[in-house]
Design a protein around this motif. Sequence first.
Motif, PDB file in Angstrom:
ATOM      1  N   VAL A   1      36.874  23.451  53.158  1.00 55.72           N
ATOM      2  CA  VAL A   1      37.741  22.279  53.288  1.00 55.72           C
ATOM      3  C   VAL A   1      38.188  21.822  51.899  1.00 55.72           C
ATOM      4  CG1 VAL A   1      37.862  19.878  54.072  1.00 55.72           C
ATOM      5  CG2 VAL A   1      36.619  21.583  55.421  1.00 55.72           C
ATOM      6  N   PRO A   2      39.468  21.496  51.702  1.00 56.95           N
ATOM      7  CA  PRO A   2      39.926  21.012  50.395  1.00 56.95           C
ATOM      8  C   PRO A   2      39.167  19.770  49.942  1.00 56.95           C
ATOM      9  CG  PRO A   2      41.800  21.578  51.777  1.00 56.95           C
ATOM     10  CD  PRO A   2      40.585  21.677  52.640  1.00 56.95           C
ATOM     11  N   LEU A   3      39.143  19.569  48.634  1.00 55.43           N
ATOM     12  CA  LEU A   3      38.345  18.501  48.050  1.00 55.43           C
ATOM     13  C   LEU A   3      38.754  17.125  48.564  1.00 55.43           C
ATOM     14  CD1 LEU A   3      36.198  17.604  45.994  1.00 55.43           C
ATOM     15  CD2 LEU A   3      37.988  17.592  44.241  1.00 55.43           C
ATOM     16  N   GLU A   4      40.070  16.878  48.667  1.00 57.37           N
ATOM     17  CA  GLU A   4      40.528  15.561  49.118  1.00 57.37           C
ATOM     18  C   GLU A   4      40.083  15.270  50.554  1.00 57.37           C
ATOM     19  OE1 GLU A   4      42.971  16.935  45.773  1.00 57.37           O
ATOM     20  OE2 GLU A   4      42.323  17.808  47.667  1.00 57.37           O
ATOM     21  N   LEU A   5      40.194  16.263  51.430  1.00 56.05           N
ATOM     22  CA  LEU A   5      39.773  16.066  52.815  1.00 56.05           C
ATOM     23  C   LEU A   5      38.252  15.940  52.900  1.00 56.05           C
ATOM     24  CD1 LEU A   5      42.135  18.507  54.738  1.00 56.05           C
ATOM     25  CD2 LEU A   5      42.249  16.017  54.641  1.00 56.05           C
ATOM     26  N   ALA A   6      37.525  16.682  52.063  1.00 52.03           N
ATOM     27  CA  ALA A   6      36.066  16.552  52.051  1.00 52.03           C
ATOM     28  C   ALA A   6      35.649  15.156  51.611  1.00 52.03           C
ATOM     29  CB  ALA A   6      35.458  17.606  51.125  1.00 52.03           C
ATOM     30  N   ALA A   7      36.351  14.613  50.601  1.00 51.17           N
ATOM     31  CA  ALA A   7      36.040  13.247  50.164  1.00 51.17           C
ATOM     32  C   ALA A   7      36.338  12.240  51.269  1.00 51.17           C
ATOM     33  CB  ALA A   7      36.835  12.912  48.901  1.00 51.17           C
ATOM     34  N   LEU A   8      37.424  12.480  52.009  1.00 49.70           N
ATOM     35  CA  LEU A   8      37.769  11.577  53.111  1.00 49.70           C
ATOM     36  C   LEU A   8      36.723  11.629  54.223  1.00 49.70           C
ATOM     37  CD1 LEU A   8      39.731   9.605  54.382  1.00 49.70           C
ATOM     38  CD2 LEU A   8      41.057  11.557  55.234  1.00 49.70           C
ATOM     39  N   THR A   9      36.240  12.832  54.558  1.00 48.02           N
ATOM     40  CA  THR A   9      35.200  12.936  55.582  1.00 48.02           C
ATOM     41  C   THR A   9      33.900  12.287  55.121  1.00 48.02           C
ATOM     42  OG1 THR A   9      34.631  15.140  54.734  1.00 48.02           O
ATOM     43  CG2 THR A   9      36.164  15.031  56.572  1.00 48.02           C
ATOM     44  N   ASP A  10      33.605  12.378  53.819  1.00 45.15           N
ATOM     45  CA  ASP A  10      32.408  11.699  53.299  1.00 45.15           C
ATOM     46  C   ASP A  10      32.530  10.185  53.442  1.00 45.15           C
ATOM     47  OD1 ASP A  10      31.266  14.108  52.647  1.00 45.15           O
ATOM     48  OD2 ASP A  10      31.921  14.066  50.552  1.00 45.15           O
ATOM     49  N   GLU A  11      33.717   9.653  53.159  1.00 44.83           N
ATOM     50  CA  GLU A  11      33.919   8.215  53.325  1.00 44.83           C
ATOM     51  C   GLU A  11      33.785   7.808  54.789  1.00 44.83           C
ATOM     52  OE1 GLU A  11      34.338   5.791  51.201  1.00 44.83           O
ATOM     53  OE2 GLU A  11      34.219   7.077  49.431  1.00 44.83           O
ATOM     54  N   LEU A  12      34.311   8.637  55.690  1.00 39.10           N
ATOM     55  CA  LEU A  12      34.185   8.337  57.118  1.00 39.10           C
ATOM     56  C   LEU A  12      32.734   8.402  57.561  1.00 39.10           C
ATOM     57  CD1 LEU A  12      37.265  10.269  58.575  1.00 39.10           C
ATOM     58  CD2 LEU A  12      36.975   7.797  58.378  1.00 39.10           C
ATOM     59  N   GLU A  13      31.973   9.325  57.012  1.00 41.91           N
ATOM     60  CA  GLU A  13      30.550   9.418  57.368  1.00 41.91           C
ATOM     61  C   GLU A  13      29.785   8.185  56.871  1.00 41.91           C
ATOM     62  OE1 GLU A  13      26.997  10.962  58.895  1.00 41.91           O
ATOM     63  OE2 GLU A  13      29.111  11.340  59.303  1.00 41.91           O
ATOM     64  N   MET A  14      30.102   7.728  55.662  1.00 41.29           N
ATOM     65  CA  MET A  14      29.463   6.516  55.157  1.00 41.29           C
ATOM     66  C   MET A  14      29.828   5.316  56.020  1.00 41.29           C
ATOM     67  SD  MET A  14      29.874   6.991  51.027  1.00 41.29           S
ATOM     68  CE  MET A  14      29.183   5.362  50.752  1.00 41.29           C
ATOM     69  N   THR A  15      31.095   5.242  56.431  1.00 42.44           N
ATOM     70  CA  THR A  15      31.513   4.149  57.315  1.00 42.44           C
ATOM     71  C   THR A  15      30.778   4.210  58.643  1.00 42.44           C
ATOM     72  OG1 THR A  15      33.703   4.163  56.273  1.00 42.44           O
ATOM     73  CG2 THR A  15      33.502   3.055  58.398  1.00 42.44           C
ATOM     74  N   ARG A  16      30.605   5.418  59.175  1.00 43.25           N
ATOM     75  CA  ARG A  16      29.869   5.564  60.438  1.00 43.25           C
ATOM     76  C   ARG A  16      28.433   5.081  60.296  1.00 43.25           C
ATOM     77  NH1 ARG A  16      26.076   8.231  62.549  1.00 43.25           N
ATOM     78  NH2 ARG A  16      25.722   9.372  60.606  1.00 43.25           N
ATOM     79  N   LYS A  17      27.792   5.428  59.186  1.00 45.43           N
ATOM     80  CA  LYS A  17      26.411   4.997  58.963  1.00 45.43           C
ATOM     81  C   LYS A  17      26.321   3.468  58.842  1.00 45.43           C
ATOM     82  CE  LYS A  17      24.822   9.258  56.742  1.00 45.43           C
ATOM     83  NZ  LYS A  17      24.293   9.864  55.497  1.00 45.43           N
ATOM     84  N   LYS A  18      27.304   2.867  58.156  1.00 45.73           N
ATOM     85  CA  LYS A  18      27.301   1.410  58.033  1.00 45.73           C
ATOM     86  C   LYS A  18      27.508   0.751  59.389  1.00 45.73           C
ATOM     87  CE  LYS A  18      29.023   1.326  53.261  1.00 45.73           C
ATOM     88  NZ  LYS A  18      30.156   0.924  52.378  1.00 45.73           N
ATOM     89  N   LEU A  19      28.419   1.294  60.193  1.00 44.78           N
ATOM     90  CA  LEU A  19      28.644   0.739  61.525  1.00 44.78           C
ATOM     91  C   LEU A  19      27.410   0.918  62.403  1.00 44.78           C
ATOM     92  CD1 LEU A  19      32.316   1.871  62.247  1.00 44.78           C
ATOM     93  CD2 LEU A  19      31.510  -0.439  61.758  1.00 44.78           C
ATOM     94  N   ALA A  20      26.744   2.062  62.273  1.00 42.58           N
ATOM     95  CA  ALA A  20      25.529   2.294  63.062  1.00 42.58           C
ATOM     96  C   ALA A  20      24.440   1.311  62.665  1.00 42.58           C
ATOM     97  CB  ALA A  20      25.052   3.733  62.872  1.00 42.58           C
ATOM     98  N   ALA A  21      24.278   1.077  61.352  1.00 39.67           N
ATOM     99  CA  ALA A  21      23.275   0.112  60.904  1.00 39.67           C
ATOM    100  C   ALA A  21      23.630  -1.296  61.371  1.00 39.67           C
ATOM    101  CB  ALA A  21      23.156   0.152  59.379  1.00 39.67           C
ATOM    102  N   SER A  22      24.923  -1.646  61.320  1.00 41.44           N
ATOM    103  CA  SER A  22      25.342  -2.966  61.785  1.00 41.44           C
ATOM    104  C   SER A  22      25.098  -3.123  63.280  1.00 41.44           C
ATOM    105  CB  SER A  22      26.822  -3.178  61.461  1.00 41.44           C
ATOM    106  OG  SER A  22      27.285  -4.411  61.954  1.00 41.44           O
TER     107      SER A  22
END
Length: 386
Positions: free
Chosen positions: A122-143
């Motif tokens: 996966v290209p670097l920009e899309l990989a960074a975007l998926t990482d941000e989405l994963e962090m958002t998912r973890k924050k939403l799960a914790a909330s």
Amino acid sequence: MNHDTMKILALTTLWTLAVAAVGGGILWQFRRRSLRITMMVVGLVPMAAALAAILQSVRAMFISQHDSLVVLWTLAFSALLGLAMSVLLGHWITAGSRDVGLRLRHLGTSYEPAVVGNRGSVPLELAALTDELEMTRKKLAASSERERALETSRRELVAFMSHDLRTPLAGLRAVSEGLEDGVIEDVPGALRQMRATVDRMTGLVDDLFELSRLSAAPPPRRRSAVSLRELAEDVAGETCEHARSEGVKLVVDAPDDDDRLAVHGDADELTRAVTNLVGNAIRHTERGGTVRLAVDRESDGRVRLAVTDGCGGIPDDDLERVFDIGWRGDEQRTPANSAASSSGGGLGLAIARGVVESHEGTIAVTNVTGGCAFQIALPPVPATTA
């Protein structure tokens, strides 16, 4: 530059522009198609333009058939190589886009990790975007987990407070009916009992008000330097009679250096938090036991106040729930004596945590030999305030 050269350059330019125009039209027609097809068109159009320009140049310059074949073969092979690389690049981008879309679809509906393919290509920009989405998912799960825990605590609080208020209200009703019917001979004793019951209910209501005030995050009160050593001694003096009646020894262990043990805060709020901890420790310590208040300074500069009791310890599964609103251990949910039944609605520790956190401090509980230790750590008083 002679006339023939200018003619060849003009022809190649015209053919290049013509092929580019056709390619642009094809690209416009495929603008809503898959990115992989678009990348193929983008890779083929420049090669087709170069091929058309070279064909016209070969004809205009009368190059031999052998040389023309070599040039065209090289150009065709390069075109195939460019097409293959365009297909591969389109595949990588498509896979990354599919990964992002899958995570976006699961972001608001599921808090479990999305099942995705290999991210190595996966290209670097899309990989960074998926990482941000994963962090958002973890924050939403914790909330979401915190909200579920809060809702559970609220339900338990309503159940506990209903029980704790229903029992004294039933007692008040029984005593008042007895006084009204004239069947109670000890009227002064009945009145004292009613007053004690009202005081206990008032304490419950005060705890609820204090908890709601802390939860509402009001504007900070005016704060000043507070010595935790003096505060611990004051709390010990106010609760010594309670400890004596329960057969518990109350001990304060603190150095005399007030400057090292001063914090910046509201003395009334901190006194209430420590009083709640000490009162809880006295209630759960067996007769003949000791409740110890220790004040010192940690290596990181924060001032620590620890309340150690002789309750026998708290189950490991309950250590994380001790400070939840309305939480009480099994014995306190169905108290066996009147002293336990007057211990409140399980709000004392929650209030203590709210007070400490409002002072930018931390509160924790750990099991020790024969009991447990509640520890408060607060930032020291700033030099300007001192």
